[in-house]
Each structure stands twice: as C-alpha cells, then as structure tokens.
Motif scaffolding. Structure first.
Motif, mmCIF file in Angstrom:
data_model
loop_
_atom_site.group_PDB
_atom_site.id
_atom_site.type_symbol
_atom_site.label_atom_id
_atom_site.label_comp_id
_atom_site.label_asym_id
_atom_site.label_seq_id
_atom_site.Cartn_x
_atom_site.Cartn_y
_atom_site.Cartn_z
ATOM 1 N N UNK A 86 0.814 -1.204 0.000
ATOM 2 C CA UNK A 86 0.000 0.000 0.000
ATOM 3 C C UNK A 86 0.848 1.254 0.000
ATOM 4 N N UNK A 87 1.944 1.239 0.748
ATOM 5 C CA UNK A 87 2.838 2.390 0.766
ATOM 6 C C UNK A 87 3.473 2.608 -0.594
ATOM 7 N N UNK A 88 3.885 1.535 -1.255
ATOM 8 C CA UNK A 88 4.491 1.667 -2.583
ATOM 9 C C UNK A 88 3.479 2.173 -3.604
ATOM 10 N N UNK A 89 2.255 1.652 -3.561
ATOM 11 C CA UNK A 89 1.248 2.073 -4.532
ATOM 12 C C UNK A 89 0.916 3.561 -4.389
ATOM 13 N N UNK A 90 0.781 4.007 -3.156
ATOM 14 C CA UNK A 90 0.291 5.363 -2.918
ATOM 15 C C UNK A 90 1.418 6.333 -2.563
ATOM 16 N N UNK A 117 8.197 7.919 7.078
ATOM 17 C CA UNK A 117 7.040 8.816 7.001
ATOM 18 C C UNK A 117 5.963 8.254 6.083
ATOM 19 N N UNK A 118 6.380 7.644 4.980
ATOM 20 C CA UNK A 118 5.402 7.031 4.077
ATOM 21 C C UNK A 118 4.661 5.892 4.769
ATOM 22 N N UNK A 119 5.410 5.046 5.496
ATOM 23 C CA UNK A 119 4.774 3.937 6.215
ATOM 24 C C UNK A 119 3.784 4.467 7.251
ATOM 25 N N UNK A 120 4.177 5.486 7.997
ATOM 26 C CA UNK A 120 3.278 6.044 8.992
ATOM 27 C C UNK A 120 2.058 6.700 8.374
ATOM 28 N N UNK A 121 2.262 7.388 7.261
ATOM 29 C CA UNK A 121 1.138 8.053 6.590
ATOM 30 C C UNK A 121 0.156 7.034 6.034
#
Length: 500
Positions: A86-90, A117-121
């Motif tokens: 999900x983090x990679x897609x978005x 930050x991407x993982x947390x978001x």
C-alpha cells in the motif's frame, strides 16, 4: 507484533470518543517506558521499502522470503503485505501529503526517514490502524533505524498528518496540483504525470473512452487477486477449484481466481502442473496456440521465455499436439527459472531451454518455427497492480531503447517463423509506443527485407477462447486488456501471420 483486534478496536474507540467530546488525550506512559523500537511487522515492511529503493529490487521478490526468514505468518504477514504494498502504490499521494505536513520538499528528507514517514502516513490515511498506534509504533521504529533525532522529526510530521482526515488531505493536495486535470489525477491516484498521460492516450488508441482514465488509475491501486493457471494436460481446472476457495476465470479457460490463502499450499502448484499467472498472460499464450495453421505445426518458439510462465503454458499445449517448444532467454538466471517452470511438462515436448540473444534467432534459424511468442521486455505499465514500484522507476527516457529492442525482437521473430506460421507480439504495457507503433515499424522493416505478414484477428481468437463475455472494441484486430475492464493486467496482443 501488531496489535490484536480487541486491543486495536478498543483503543480506536476510546480515542474517537475523546475527540468527539472535544478533549485532548494525553499519554500516561512515562517517557522511559515508551516504545523505543518498532515491532517486527513494521520493521519488515520498512526493510522491504529500503530493499526496493537501495537494490532496485521488486517487492514481490523481496517480501515472501523475508517473511519466511523472520517467521512472520498469518495476520502479521497480511499486515506487512498491506503496509509495504500500500505504501508503494500510494507513494506519490503520500509524498504530496508529507511535503505539506513537513513544510519541505521530499527530496530534502533523507530516504530512510522518508520511507518511515510514508509507512506512517499509510497507516494513518490508508489502513484501519488507530492514530496513536500508527504514530507511536512508527516513531519507535524510527528510533531503532535512524536515531532519536530523526525520530522526533518523524513524530512531528506524522502528528501533523493525523490532524487531517483523508478527504481533507485529498482536497489540499489536489488544490496544490493546480488546474491541470492530469496533474490532479496524478497526485490523487499516485501515478507520475507522464504515466497518466500515456495511459489516457493508450485508452483512446485502443478504442476506449478517455474518461475511463480515473477508473484505470483506481484499478492500478487495487491489490490484485491471485490467479492460477491449470496447464493443459497436466491438471484440470476442476482440481484447482476443488483444492481451495477459488472461482473459474472469465477471460482465460485455464484460470482459477483464488479467494485467499497461499497458492503454494495447492499441490498442483508445488509440483509444477499449475502455476501463478495472471489471466491476461494466460490468454495471450493460449491465443497463439489457437490460431489455425496450414502445413506443419511441430516446432514452437518462445523468444523471450523468462521467467517461464508462458513457456510452461505453451509447452503443455505443445505436448498435447505432438509439437516441441524451444524456450530462449537472454539472461542465464532467468533461463534457470524457465527450466524450473517446465519441470512438470513431458520432456518430449521441450526441445531445448537455451540462453541467447533473441535478436539473432531469426538470422540463425530463418523460417524454422511454426509458432513464435515474443513477450517483449517493456516498461511494465500494464502490471502496476503487481509491481507498484515500476511507476516510480520508469521514465519517458526508457521508451526509446526499449522500443528499439522490441522492434528488433519482433523482426527476428518474423524471420524465424515459416511462411504460413504465426507470431504473437505481447507486452505487459498498453503504451502506444510499445504496442501499435512497434508493430507498424517492424512490419515496415520486414517488408524492406523481403518479408511480409498480415494481422490475424486476435480479438476473434480471444473471444472464442474466453469462457465468459470479454468486452473488446469492434473493428480492431489486436487485443488490449485492462485491469478496470477485464480484471487482468493491461496485456497487449497482436497476432501476425507470415505470408512471404
């Protein structure tokens, strides 16, 4: 560990209640007792993102062995998978959010910190993780991986992200993108602007409305279901249906779409009688085998065979007709994967798995094959559901060298097939530069060399093969599949019969 459902739901309700009453909830945990490291599941997702960034790896190749190595199973494995993919897609959408929350461009944030930050978001805006857990667990992981100073920055940015809901952030990042509708679509649906433009042009070029672009981008961001292929003569579709919670495919007659579970748990997959393969990839190979031929039909060629899924399907078809397959692959490690994929196919149906440059086969063996598959290297823009990182790696500069390679491979295939034989040109990209333009240029070059070929109606072949109704535009001889229409990768197929 990730939080169990009871703990997570309870904390989520408590936090929601406090907000509804207008109160600010403060931590009652002493600083010395707060988490100073991330849990194994989040650490695994972080390590996947770093491997993708640092070693140019693909998540679908990195994640499964990492889960096995660390003994992460069940719900925790599903959590890691959703968090990483999900983090990679978005990533594009989240980077736009992070830039506003951090008040600085993402290129001024150290890459490991940016991945945190991407993982947390994603946990805050894309998953059902309570906000306090998304922030505290990610900050703990930051302390473990990038140090206390950077962890304070991660904490501040994620708290800023958490002050706005998803709809609010979508409005903000869309407004920041300006009035250009393509730029707004790109940031909201997390695709590079050039990819959005190319996909919209591809829709129109394939006879579909341009306004389908948003549905296509949404489909690119949806996790695909696992599809199995029942290799003809080796296993029946019914056996795969009986082995698990699956349904028959609608595009390929050999497909079974799994409802869940590990495909490796299916016996036929373990022994090579079946495999994991998208329906689009299945039907383009089946279409090559379904075209009627006059004359001999005994020697087939897969010109770019790695990693072996289409080769195994072609070889199993060949085995039932007394034909033999030559599987050619330029990369030795991919040739070994082809050999593994062919392990269940009768040996007399496989003439050879060879390592060589496909561009030379036409010169070395002119007119030697009855059917030729050219599954050409491409940008992979048709498989962004499965390899979401591809959208961030590819640039328009990749098109020229790939296009030249694609033309040379198709030209070699037209030389290698006999007069009356058939070539299938396949890409896992709908980009017009990699599909229609390559075919036109290759046919023009072949004519200058004294060869001639004409299109076979691939649309009619695919409709005949499909167990369900396949929506394809009228008046076209090539086939372009789409994830938002057919539930497959965006596979392109052109069939050509050599006439001179």
């Amino acid at each position: 560990m990730t939080e169990g459902p009871d703990r997570r739901d309870a904390r989520g309700r408590q936090r929601g209640a406090a907000r509804a009453q207008g109160r600010t909830q403060r931590s009652t945990t002493a600083p010395s007792e707060r988490r100073r490291s991330g849990d194994p599941a989040r650490r695994a997702a972080f390590d996947v993102l770093r491997a993708v960034a640092d070693s140019d790896s693909y998540a679908n190749l990195v994640l499964p062995p990492l889960l096995r190595e660390r003994g992460i199973r069940g719900r925790d494995a599903a959590f890691v998978t959703e968090l990483a993919y999900g983090t990679l897609r978005l990533r594009g959408r989240y980077d736009a959010v992070i830039e506003q929350a951090a008040a600085r461009p993402t290129d001024r944030i150290d890459p490991p910190v940016l991945d945190l930050l991407r993982l947390g978001t994603h946990q805050l805006l894309g998953m059902r993780v309570p906000p306090h857990a998304a922030v505290s667990e990610t900050v703990g992981l930051a302390r473990e991986t990038v140090g206390a100073g950077a962890a304070q920055f991660v904490n501040a940015v994620l708290r800023a992200v958490g002050r706005e809901d998803v709809e609010g952030w979508e409005r903000r990042i869309a407004d920041a993108a300006g009035d250009d509708p393509v730029a707004r679509l790109a940031v909201l649906h997390s695709h590079p602007v050039w990819v959005v433009r190319a996909l919209r042009e591809a829709l129109v070029g394939a006879g579909r409305p341009a306004d389908e672009i948003e549905a296509l981008l949404e489909a690119d961001n949806a996790a695909p279901r696992v599809t199995l292929v029942a290799r003809p003569g080796l296993v029946e579709v019914q056996e795969l249906l009986d082995a698990g919670d699956g349904t028959a495919g609608t595009v390929s007659p050999t497909a079974v779409v799994l409802g869940g579970g590990d495909p490796a748990a299916v016996g036929a997959v373990r022994d090579g009688r079946a495999g994991v393969q998208d329906e689009g990839s299945q039907v383009v190979a089946l279409a090559l085998g379904a075209v009627p031929l006059d004359g001999p039909d005994t020697r087939w060629l897969d010109l770019c065979a790695g990693p072996g899924g289409k080769a195994a399907l072609l070889a199993s078809l060949a085995a039932g007709r007394g034909a033999r397959l030559v599987a050619n692959e330029v990369q030795p490690h991919r040739a070994r994967l082809v050999e593994q994929a062919l392990r269940a196919v009768p040996s007399d149906a496989v003439e050879e798995v060879r390592t060589g440059d496909g561009r030379r086969v036409g010169t070395d063996e002119p007119g030697a094959f009855d059917r030729v598959m050219v599954d050409a290297p491409c940008t992979g823009l048709g498989a962004l559901r499965r390899r979401p990182e591809s959208r961030w790696r590819r640039t328009p500069a990749d098109l020229a060298p790939l296009g030249q390679l694609q033309r040379e491979l198709l030209g070699s295939a037209l030389q290698a097939v006999r007069v009356g034989g058939v070539v299938a040109y396949v890409t896992c990209s709908p980009h017009l530069v990699e599909t229609q333009l390559v075919v036109k240029d290759a046919l023009r070059a072949a004519a200058k060399a004294g060869l001639a070929a004409e299109p076979v109606d691939a649309s009619a072949v695919v409709r005949e093969l499909a167990p369900g109704s396949v929506e394809l535009p009228d008046g076209r001889t090539d086939v372009q599949l789409w994830p938002h229409v057919h539930g497959t990768d965006a596979m392109h197929l052109t069939l050509l019969r050599r006439t001179a």
